[in-house]
Design an enzyme around this catalytic site. Structure first.
Site, PDB file in Angstrom:
ATOM      1  N   ASP A  39       1.096  -0.749   0.124  1.00  0.00           N
ATOM      2  CA  ASP A  39      -0.314   0.289  -0.181  1.00  0.00           C
ATOM      3  C   ASP A  39       0.710   1.097   0.354  1.00  0.00           C
ATOM      4  OD1 ASP A  39      -2.895   1.875   0.524  1.00  0.00           O
ATOM      5  OD2 ASP A  39      -1.435   2.020   2.392  1.00  0.00           O
ATOM      6  N   GLU A 111      -2.727  -4.992  -3.026  1.00  0.00           N
ATOM      7  CA  GLU A 111      -0.956  -4.831  -2.999  1.00  0.00           C
ATOM      8  C   GLU A 111      -0.022  -5.804  -1.893  1.00  0.00           C
ATOM      9  OE1 GLU A 111      -3.675  -0.360  -0.927  1.00  0.00           O
ATOM     10  OE2 GLU A 111      -3.830  -2.175   0.004  1.00  0.00           O
TER      11      GLU A 111
END
Length: 223
Positions: A39, A111
């Site tokens: 992320d 992610e």
């Protein structure tokens, strides 16, 4: 397993990829830490990309564009395009409930894969993969002003016309706690605006009312 179709990277350490594909429902060894890392890298790469190609946008515009790229719904769509759900490892309960189709799980896995690529190959390969995945979506992003919510756009138009801020008031709240409906009025007497909006929360109702106000203005509200 060293690679996933649609993700142009071959892992040197296949265990990193296996971990990236492991949802927390499988147990202690799962992808949550890799998701955290991916992320952070995703946000940086997307920020840098937008900074390079959207040279006319200020900080607010760039932030709105980035938010559209890195939000869960977008990442889930990008993951689904690469059939990541076919490779996710889920616990029995999540598997039976169709977790491999759940947007939040798909977004988290994508992610985590980015994070695993970073650990396996370094920043440059990770950046290349993120750009491969995200650049087509970035290329199709609208003008950043179109991504402003209705309340912000209405407020900016009113201020640009020398008017004060709109006033929102709750007219009605109906329904049981789990299915409430809110009716809100939006008023600005100087601009001749008086409209209402309905929604499942007061905030959503205010946004609907603001959108109705924008529709009632006989000109482009962004000008």
């Amino acid at each position: 397993m060293r690679e996933i179709p649609g993700i142009p990277y071959t892992f040197k350490d296949p265990e990193l990829l296996a971990l990236a594909l492991s949802h927390r429902s499988v147990g202690r060894l799962n992808n949550e830490r890799l998701e955290f890392l991916g992320d952070s890298i995703l946000n940086f790469v997307v920020s840098a990309r937008l900074f390079d190609i959207r040279t006319d946008n200020d900080e607010g515009g760039l932030s709105r564009l980035r938010a559209r790229v890195v939000r869960g719904a977008t990442l889930a769509k990008l993951a689904a395009q690469r059939n990541l759900g076919d490779y996710v490892k889920l616990g029995e309960g999540e598997s039976k409930s169709g977790g491999y189709r759940r947007n939040s799980i798909l977004a988290d896995v994508l992610e985590a894969v980015f994070g695993a690529i970073y650990l396996d190959g370094g920043f440059e390969p990770c950046e290349r993969v993120i750009r491969h995945v995200c650049d087509p979506f970035i290329a199709d992003l609208p003008d950043s002003n179109e991504l402003k919510d209705s309340k912000t756009r209405l407020q900016e138009w009113l201020q640009g016309q020398g008017h004060g801020l709109p006033k929102y008031s709750l007219l009605k709240e109906d329904g049981p706690p789990h299915r409430k409906e809110f009716l809100v009025r939006c008023v600005n007497e100087a601009a001749g605006i008086e409209v209402t909006g309905e929604g499942r929360s007061r905030r959503k109702a205010e946004q609907v009312a603001a959108a109705a106000a924008l529709e009632s203005i006989p000109r482009d509200p962004d000008k």
